[in-house]
Design an enzyme around this catalytic site. Structure first.
Site, PDB file in Angstrom:
ATOM      1  N   ASP A 198      -3.894 -13.775  -3.250  1.00  0.00           N
ATOM      2  CA  ASP A 198      -4.542 -14.690  -4.181  1.00  0.00           C
ATOM      3  C   ASP A 198      -5.601 -13.926  -4.965  1.00  0.00           C
ATOM      4  OD1 ASP A 198      -6.658 -14.353  -2.372  1.00  0.00           O
ATOM      5  OD2 ASP A 198      -6.237 -16.235  -1.333  1.00  0.00           O
ATOM      6  N   ASN A 200      -3.210   8.822   4.011  1.00  0.00           N
ATOM      7  CA  ASN A 200      -1.976   8.143   4.409  1.00  0.00           C
ATOM      8  C   ASN A 200      -1.782   7.989   5.909  1.00  0.00           C
ATOM      9  OD1 ASN A 200      -1.283   7.885   1.729  1.00  0.00           O
ATOM     10  ND2 ASN A 200       0.056   9.671   1.698  1.00  0.00           N
ATOM     11  N   ASP A 215     -10.198  -9.382   2.861  1.00  0.00           N
ATOM     12  CA  ASP A 215     -10.933 -10.600   2.492  1.00  0.00           C
ATOM     13  C   ASP A 215     -10.583 -11.682   3.515  1.00  0.00           C
ATOM     14  OD1 ASP A 215      -8.795 -12.356   1.653  1.00  0.00           O
ATOM     15  OD2 ASP A 215      -8.858 -11.571  -0.378  1.00  0.00           O
ATOM     16  N   PRO A 233      -6.760   7.939  -5.633  1.00  0.00           N
ATOM     17  CA  PRO A 233      -8.095   7.376  -5.887  1.00  0.00           C
ATOM     18  C   PRO A 233      -8.717   6.938  -4.564  1.00  0.00           C
ATOM     19  CG  PRO A 233      -6.344   5.881  -6.628  1.00  0.00           C
ATOM     20  CD  PRO A 233      -5.689   7.172  -6.273  1.00  0.00           C
ATOM     21  N   ARG A 277       0.829  -1.205   0.000  1.00  0.00           N
ATOM     22  CA  ARG A 277       0.000   0.000   0.000  1.00  0.00           C
ATOM     23  C   ARG A 277       0.869   1.263   0.000  1.00  0.00           C
ATOM     24  NH1 ARG A 277      -3.229   2.538   4.589  1.00  0.00           N
ATOM     25  NH2 ARG A 277      -4.808   3.801   3.540  1.00  0.00           N
ATOM     26  N   ASP A 294       8.905   8.234  -6.070  1.00  0.00           N
ATOM     27  CA  ASP A 294      10.105   8.987  -5.669  1.00  0.00           C
ATOM     28  C   ASP A 294      10.337   8.968  -4.160  1.00  0.00           C
ATOM     29  OD1 ASP A 294       8.001  10.555  -4.807  1.00  0.00           O
ATOM     30  OD2 ASP A 294       8.819  12.442  -5.575  1.00  0.00           O
ATOM     31  N   GLU A 328       3.334  14.171   2.844  1.00  0.00           N
ATOM     32  CA  GLU A 328       2.340  13.217   2.338  1.00  0.00           C
ATOM     33  C   GLU A 328       1.870  12.223   3.392  1.00  0.00           C
ATOM     34  OE1 GLU A 328       3.604  11.186  -1.264  1.00  0.00           O
ATOM     35  OE2 GLU A 328       4.440  13.052  -2.037  1.00  0.00           O
ATOM     36  N   HIS A 334       0.724   4.246  -2.766  1.00  0.00           N
ATOM     37  CA  HIS A 334       0.449   5.621  -2.363  1.00  0.00           C
ATOM     38  C   HIS A 334       1.603   6.554  -2.725  1.00  0.00           C
ATOM     39  CE1 HIS A 334      -3.212   5.316   0.474  1.00  0.00           C
ATOM     40  NE2 HIS A 334      -3.153   4.217  -0.259  1.00  0.00           N
ATOM     41  N   ASP A 335       2.810   6.020  -2.753  1.00  0.00           N
ATOM     42  CA  ASP A 335       3.958   6.830  -3.173  1.00  0.00           C
ATOM     43  C   ASP A 335       3.880   7.138  -4.659  1.00  0.00           C
ATOM     44  OD1 ASP A 335       6.526   8.095  -2.997  1.00  0.00           O
ATOM     45  OD2 ASP A 335       7.419   6.291  -3.845  1.00  0.00           O
ATOM     46  N   HIS A 379      -5.995  -5.392  -3.050  1.00  0.00           N
ATOM     47  CA  HIS A 379      -6.941  -5.390  -1.932  1.00  0.00           C
ATOM     48  C   HIS A 379      -7.182  -6.791  -1.380  1.00  0.00           C
ATOM     49  CE1 HIS A 379      -8.953  -1.303  -3.198  1.00  0.00           C
ATOM     50  NE2 HIS A 379      -7.742  -1.160  -2.683  1.00  0.00           N
ATOM     51  N   GLY A 435       4.911  10.477  -8.718  1.00  0.00           N
ATOM     52  CA  GLY A 435       5.669   9.329  -9.193  1.00  0.00           C
ATOM     53  C   GLY A 435       6.325   8.577  -8.056  1.00  0.00           C
TER      54      GLY A 435
END
Length: 316
Positions: A248, A91, A241, A158, A59, A71, A85, A63-64, A188, A69
């Site tokens: 998986d 975050n 899940d 997103p 994750r 970085d 950030e 998120h980075d 996820h 980009g």
């Protein structure tokens, strides 16, 4: 394995041609040949002690890459009046930064000033997936670390409430396709979600329904028991899940059953193209693994840094 390696190389060549940035599979071959194996050992050690580490690292990398980009700007600490950030709303639940710190220290001890934090994070994310039972891919390297990190820019991430149009726009702005969107959403399959990310589906969904009608009734009831109201559930939540520490294709099967957590997960069934991909990935784990590996290479090759940080939490 051979299929994924050849896929990695061909996609890498395509990315270098389109972006003009010199990422390479053997970037540290002469300057720090053991860099990746060092990172792998640090990630393995951390995951043995805490099984939430793999999901956290995957994750963190995602998120980075979606802000400025890949970085390593997500690793920078807030300083003075600048909120970084990692302190932005999406975050605040990120964790396991210490794993990247430990990997960086181990690599610096052997090859000082050579390996970027961004490359360490990209490799650690791949290791996290492999340790969880997922696919292996060769990580192109040569990223630089960024010097700018702003919490205000994390609004570009997103969100769990996004519909398919919003998701498509967010991914396409970063050069990622609809297939990349569906494949990367498969991340996820591991991890944990707080109530705040899915409570919109189980409380006051719209003027007609209190609960999102696309949710399976028994699943909706279980979520309501975990998150009984909109207040007082800050730390409550559930696993992504039932096999939340195993990488998986269960995630896609759950979407088809009406048992996905986020609106953005369910949204993948609202477009013929993405719905078809969900069905393909639900049917074949191998097909999902190939697509996920390809999309991770593509996403992690979005670059934008300027330096090799000595300390991943502060600029040089």
């Amino acid at each position: 394995m051979a299929c994924l390696v050849s896929l990695s190389i061909s996609l890498f060549i395509c990315l270098v041609c389109s972006q003009g940035h010199a990422l390479s599979l053997n970037y540290y071959e002469k300057t720090c040949p053991n860099a990746e194996s060092i990172v792998t050992e640090v990630v393995k050690d951390a995951a043995k002690k805490d099984n939430t580490v793999p999901a956290a690292l995957l994750r963190m990398h995602f998120h980075d890459c979606f802000i400025r980009g890949c970085d390593a700007s997500v690793l920078l600490n807030s300083k003075g009046k600048n909120s970084a950030e990692k302190d932005g709303p999406p975050n605040k639940s990120l964790h396991a930064f210490y794993v990247i710190d430990n990997a960086k220290k181990a690599v610096e001890a052997l090859c000082p000033g050579v390996v970027s934090c961004a490359d360490i994070l990209a490799s650690a994310a791949r290791d996290a997936v492999v340790l969880s039972g997922g696919p292996y891919w060769d990580v192109p390297k040569g990223r630089k670390d960024g010097r700018i990190s702003k919490a205000s820019e994390t609004t570009q991430m997103p969100a769990p409430l996004f519909n398919i149009s919003q998701l498509q726009q967010s991914f396409s702005q970063r050069g990622l396709s609809m297939e990349d969107l569906v494949a990367l959403s498969g991340g996820h399959t591991i991890g944990f979600s707080h109530c705040s990310s899915f409570q919109n589906r189980i409380h006051n969904f719209n003027a007609t329904h209190d609960i999102d009608p696309t949710l399976h009734p028994s699943f909706a009831a279980s979520l309501k028991s975990i998150c009984p109201n909109k207040s007082g559930t800050k730390n409550g939540g559930t696993s992504m899940d039932p096999s939340s520490t195993t990488f998986d294709n269960t995630y896609y099967k759950l979407i088809l059953q009406g048992k996905s957590l986020f609106s953005s997960d369910q949204a993948l069934l609202t477009s013929p193209k993405t719905k078809d991909l969900v069905s393909k990935f639900a049917t074949s784990k191998e097909t999902f693994y190939e697509a996920f590996s390809s999309s991770m290479i593509k996403m992690s090759s979005i670059t934008g840094g300027q330096e090799i940080r000595k300390d991943c939490r502060v600029v040089n």
